[in-house]
Motif scaffolding. Sequence first.
Motif, mmCIF file in Angstrom:
data_model
loop_
_atom_site.group_PDB
_atom_site.id
_atom_site.type_symbol
_atom_site.label_atom_id
_atom_site.label_comp_id
_atom_site.label_asym_id
_atom_site.label_seq_id
_atom_site.Cartn_x
_atom_site.Cartn_y
_atom_site.Cartn_z
ATOM 1 N N THR A 90 4.379 4.775 7.088
ATOM 2 C CA THR A 90 3.725 3.814 6.190
ATOM 3 C C THR A 90 3.303 2.581 6.976
ATOM 4 O O THR A 90 2.190 2.063 6.792
ATOM 5 C CB THR A 90 4.698 3.392 5.058
ATOM 6 O OG1 THR A 90 5.203 4.571 4.449
ATOM 7 C CG2 THR A 90 4.020 2.518 4.033
ATOM 8 N N ASN B 173 0.425 3.361 9.282
ATOM 9 C CA ASN B 173 -0.848 3.570 8.581
ATOM 10 C C ASN B 173 -1.425 2.291 7.957
ATOM 11 O O ASN B 173 -2.507 2.330 7.377
ATOM 12 C CB ASN B 173 -0.672 4.604 7.464
ATOM 13 C CG ASN B 173 -0.471 6.004 8.020
ATOM 14 O OD1 ASN B 173 -0.775 6.270 9.179
ATOM 15 N ND2 ASN B 173 0.050 6.903 7.193
ATOM 16 N N VAL C 299 11.234 1.682 3.725
ATOM 17 C CA VAL C 299 9.826 1.801 4.153
ATOM 18 C C VAL C 299 9.778 2.813 5.289
ATOM 19 O O VAL C 299 10.528 2.690 6.262
ATOM 20 C CB VAL C 299 9.276 0.440 4.632
ATOM 21 C CG1 VAL C 299 7.874 0.593 5.214
ATOM 22 C CG2 VAL C 299 9.240 -0.577 3.495
ATOM 23 N N HIS C 300 8.935 3.807 5.155
ATOM 24 C CA HIS C 300 8.839 4.839 6.188
ATOM 25 C C HIS C 300 8.034 4.333 7.389
ATOM 26 O O HIS C 300 7.120 3.525 7.228
ATOM 27 C CB HIS C 300 8.188 6.102 5.615
ATOM 28 C CG HIS C 300 9.007 6.749 4.546
ATOM 29 N ND1 HIS C 300 10.207 7.387 4.809
ATOM 30 C CD2 HIS C 300 8.825 6.814 3.205
ATOM 31 C CE1 HIS C 300 10.717 7.831 3.672
ATOM 32 N NE2 HIS C 300 9.896 7.489 2.683
ATOM 33 N N LEU D 243 3.133 -3.321 0.708
ATOM 34 C CA LEU D 243 4.457 -2.844 1.126
ATOM 35 C C LEU D 243 5.456 -3.392 0.117
ATOM 36 O O LEU D 243 5.301 -4.532 -0.348
ATOM 37 C CB LEU D 243 4.806 -3.379 2.523
ATOM 38 C CG LEU D 243 4.192 -2.692 3.740
ATOM 39 C CD1 LEU D 243 4.568 -3.453 5.017
ATOM 40 C CD2 LEU D 243 4.635 -1.243 3.854
#
Lengths: 152, 124
Positions: free
Chosen positions: A33, A36, A29-30, A23
């Motif tokens: 993301t 997942n 940061v989505h 990260l």
Amino acid sequence: MIYHCYGRAHSSVVAAHLHLGNLPLKGPVHLQTILNLPKFDRSKKDDYGIPSWMGKDEMGNDIYIMGFGTFSQICARTMEDLFRIFGRSDEVLLVNALKPIGISARIGGGLSRGLGLVGIGRPLVAWGMRRSMDGMRRLIIEVKEVLEKRHG
Amino acid sequence: MAAAIHLGILPVDRAPAQVEWERVFYRTGFAGPDQGGVFLMGRTRAGDEIYILAYPAKPDNLVAKTAFSALELMAVSPEECRLIDCGTVGRSFPQGNKPSASAIQAVYPLLAQLVMNIEGGVKP
């Protein structure tokens, strides 16, 4: 190097991924993301007290995550004392990854892992993690500074 | 108490008198920041260091699991360090400086047997 939190499911996972560069330490940061990320919102109660290896950082440190439930201070003390007794204090650094985490992530984590309400809890804890990202990043930067000093 | 038996501070063949019990370090237990700490009780004549670790029993012996994990991470062998859970016997023992004589009488033989069962027996 051990990041610990309540159940090694959320904050320690995000901290370890930030530390390992999975990260980014800057920029957005989505949510997806976070959702997942390997090992995010996956641990079980039986995993408490057992380290899970996440990878090796750029300095060669092995990065682990652990869950200490509500006994973070007690468990951290036990680990630090045992490493000290064996003359290996300089080989371990325990970092409480829960410190920068806000209430929404804690509630989401409790709903998902504690009550099994994954459908509500998982998106909420990911959203909470994203809200706490600045604090998490500051923590990781501090930890890396400590590790760099140790490595000289 | 088990550590004191192992070190020969307390007798193995009979329950201790109150005056003997009062000679034992850490007999009042641990609270607050000392919980989870690993404390040296003494060294046997054979050179083994005897430590004690106090922790809450719930949930699911989490602290004991954590201790085992620490030893595993350090690749410490069972020959180098053994963790003996006295909780199954000792949990019925009241905390405090002056447990009743009947409590000592009831629990002490079980704890002494636990220590005797450790491989190699008691070697103070």
